[in-house]
Design an enzyme around this catalytic site. Structure first.
Site, PDB file in Angstrom:
ATOM      1  N   GLY A 232     -32.402   9.138  26.807  1.00 18.21           N
ATOM      2  CA  GLY A 232     -33.616   8.370  26.513  1.00 18.21           C
ATOM      3  C   GLY A 232     -33.630   8.008  25.034  1.00 18.21           C
TER       4      GLY A 232
ATOM      5  NE  ARG B 126     -31.651  10.317  30.817  1.00 23.08           N
ATOM      6  CZ  ARG B 126     -32.758   9.587  30.684  1.00 23.08           C
ATOM      7  NH1 ARG B 126     -32.903   8.479  31.386  1.00 23.08           N
ATOM      8  NH2 ARG B 126     -33.731   9.964  29.886  1.00 23.08           N
ATOM      9  CB  CYS B 127     -22.743   7.894  30.914  1.00 21.78           C
ATOM     10  SG  CYS B 127     -21.095   7.453  31.470  1.00 21.78           S
TER      11      CYS B 127
ATOM     12  CG  ASP C  96     -30.161  19.006  27.370  1.00 21.03           C
ATOM     13  OD1 ASP C  96     -30.329  17.788  27.577  1.00 21.03           O
ATOM     14  OD2 ASP C  96     -30.722  19.899  28.032  1.00 21.03           O
TER      15      ASP C  96
ATOM     16  CB  THR D 279     -34.385  14.109  22.944  1.00 18.65           C
ATOM     17  OG1 THR D 279     -35.420  14.292  23.929  1.00 18.65           O
ATOM     18  CG2 THR D 279     -34.078  15.461  22.328  1.00 18.65           C
TER      19      THR D 279
ATOM     20  CG  ASP E 241     -37.848  15.176  26.217  1.00 17.78           C
ATOM     21  OD1 ASP E 241     -38.797  14.362  26.151  1.00 17.78           O
ATOM     22  OD2 ASP E 241     -36.915  15.069  27.034  1.00 17.78           O
TER      23      ASP E 241
ATOM     24  CG  ASP F 118     -35.284  19.000  25.549  1.00 18.67           C
ATOM     25  OD1 ASP F 118     -34.817  18.510  24.490  1.00 18.67           O
ATOM     26  OD2 ASP F 118     -34.984  18.568  26.674  1.00 18.67           O
TER      27      ASP F 118
ATOM     28  NE  ARG G 156     -35.168  15.993  29.855  1.00 17.21           N
ATOM     29  CZ  ARG G 156     -33.938  16.459  29.731  1.00 17.21           C
ATOM     30  NH1 ARG G 156     -33.136  16.419  30.768  1.00 17.21           N
ATOM     31  NH2 ARG G 156     -33.485  16.904  28.600  1.00 17.21           N
TER      32      ARG G 156
ATOM     33  CD  GLU H 128     -62.635  19.668  24.803  1.00 20.51           C
ATOM     34  OE1 GLU H 128     -61.678  18.904  25.049  1.00 20.51           O
ATOM     35  OE2 GLU H 128     -63.637  19.303  24.154  1.00 20.51           O
TER      36      GLU H 128
HETATM   37  O1  F6P Z   1     -35.676  12.870  27.759  1.00 20.39           O
HETATM   38  C1  F6P Z   1     -36.396  11.851  27.174  1.00 20.39           C
HETATM   39  C2  F6P Z   1     -37.393  11.280  28.144  1.00 20.39           C
HETATM   40  O2  F6P Z   1     -38.133  10.294  27.485  1.00 20.39           O
HETATM   41  C3  F6P Z   1     -38.326  12.308  28.787  1.00 20.39           C
HETATM   42  O3  F6P Z   1     -39.449  12.580  28.006  1.00 20.39           O
HETATM   43  C4  F6P Z   1     -38.658  11.638  30.088  1.00 20.39           C
HETATM   44  O4  F6P Z   1     -38.933  12.563  31.103  1.00 20.39           O
HETATM   45  C5  F6P Z   1     -37.407  10.885  30.426  1.00 20.39           C
HETATM   46  O5  F6P Z   1     -36.714  10.667  29.223  1.00 20.39           O
HETATM   47  C6  F6P Z   1     -37.705   9.585  31.096  1.00 20.39           C
HETATM   48  O6  F6P Z   1     -36.540   8.909  31.311  1.00 20.39           O
HETATM   49  P1  F6P Z   1     -36.504   7.436  31.905  1.00 20.39           P
HETATM   50  O7  F6P Z   1     -37.141   6.543  30.898  1.00 20.39           O
HETATM   51  O8  F6P Z   1     -35.062   7.153  32.121  1.00 20.39           O
HETATM   52  O9  F6P Z   1     -37.290   7.492  33.174  1.00 20.39           O
END
Ligand code: F6P
Length: 349
Positions: free
Chosen positions: A11, A78-79, A109, A131, A133, A135, A177, A193
């Site tokens: 992403g 992505r590949c 990752d 990224t 995320d 993560d 994600r 909240e």
């Molecule tokens: O990993 C990055 C991210 O933006 C996540 O936050 C999200 O879940 C995912 O990619 C969405 O991917 P796509 O845009 O390919 O649906």
């Protein structure tokens, strides 16, 4: 190094272009020609007829304009093929034919795993964590996370202003994600909240109890921040049965969503007009914050210096507020630590 290559993968994230620009400036400074690889690892598989659609020489003039722009100039993807050795062998061939002796991989990752495999096949690689995320456990920040959080915080502030005006609760879904960091930081930065994150299993009924408690305390405008990955950690709930029994149309098997959660909570919370917003791609497509851009600039330079100095199979990150690097294998073993104390505090009202 005869030449180095740079690619963005997975992403897109704000700051990727700033990192590419820094790689280009550093490569120019050290006198190393730079090749931009298009659409992540796909460019190395030479899927396009015209080579310029896969690989492009990057000079300073090309990249100086992109430093502060969102998205990724190199494109990204992505590949899945890259999980298979036969495709990685094609990539290695392409790199050898192009005389590319080192690769900077900007991604998450999955992209780092690809880089690790290429290193094992004799191609020196260095990774930059790109990224939103956040993560990756080995680093305190990933490129784009700060920007994504700031987009969410601005959105929630605006949403809370209108929610307050109408005395309505609101559910805001953010990305991330399987990681709840964007959700948690957004919640703590906005005084929200309730927060729901994938790291903590939850029940719809418990959220209704919390929201009812807010309503009873004369707070009809509570904000619930939910991470997109949190639905997977929701206890089984008969959405179809509940909504149809309460006079709301629903398709059998329909999954829970922010919109549906709003409908359910409305019916569990005395008819409160719960509304929802999914922030979505505005988090990824925003202009990078200064923090992300500065990290990108430093990381891009360090990546080129490492390759130049013959140090590879490394990923760059941030520890104790300083840019650092460590072996890819070691970095991938770190688990992301979710701040449960803050999560409990947000949900304690
Ligand atoms: O990993 C990055 C991210 O933006 C996540 O936050 C999200 O879940 C995912 O990619 C969405 O991917 P796509 O845009 O390919 O649906």
């Amino acid at each position: 190094m005869r030449k180095i290559g740079v690619l963005t993968s997975g992403g897109d994230s704000p700051g990727m272009n700033a990192a590419v620009m820094s790689v280009a400036r550093s490569a120019a400074l050290y006198g190393i020609p730079l090749i931009g690889i298009k659409r992540g690892y796909n460019g190395l598989l030479r899927k396009r007829e015209n080579i310029k659609d896969d690989l492009q020489e990057l000079n300073l003039e090309t990249v100086l304009d992109i430093a502060d722009t969102p998205g990724t100039y190199l494109r990204t993807a992505r590949c899945d093929e890259f999980r298979e050795e036969k495709y990685r062998a094609i990539a290695v061939n392409t790199l050898k034919e192009m005389e590319i002796d080192g690769l900077v991989v900007i991604g998450g990752d999955g992209s780092f795993n690809g880089a690790r495999c290429l290193c094992e096949m004799g191609i020196p690689c260095v990774g930059i964590p790109g990224t939103i995320d956040n993560d990756l456990g080995y680093t305190e920040m990933t490129l784009g996370y700060d920007t994504a959080v700031n987009v969410c915080v601005n959105a929630v502030r605006a949403i809370r202003a209108t929610s307050r005006s109408h005395d309505r609760p609101h559910i805001v879904e953010v990305m991330g994600r399987h990681c709840g960091d964007i959700a948690l930081t957004t919640a703590v930065s906005t005084g929200s909240e309730i927060v729901i994150a994938p790291e903590v299993p939850w029940k719809v009924e418990d959220i209704a109890v919390k929201l009812n408690r807010q309503l009873d305390k004369d707070n009809p405008r509570a904000t619930i921040i939910i991470a997109e990955g949190a639905y997977e950690k929701m206890a089984p709930f008969d959405l179809y049965g509940f909504l149809t029994a309460n006079g709301k149309m629903c398709y059998e098997g329909e999954p829970m969503s922010a919109n549906r959660l709003a409908s359910v909570l409305k019916r569990m919370c005395g008819g409160a007009e719960v509304r929802s917003t999914v922030i979505g791609y505005t988090q990824r497509g925003a202009e990078p914050t200064a923090r992300d851009s500065a990290f990108a600039f430093e990381a891009g330079n360090l990546a080129v210096r490492l390759l130049r100095d013959g140090i590879s199979n490394q990923v760059i990150g941030m520890q104790m507020g300083r840019v650092m690097y460590m072996p890819i294998m070691e970095a991938l073993q770190y688990r992301n630590i979710f701040n449960r104390t803050l999560y409990d505090l947000v949900n304690s009202l």
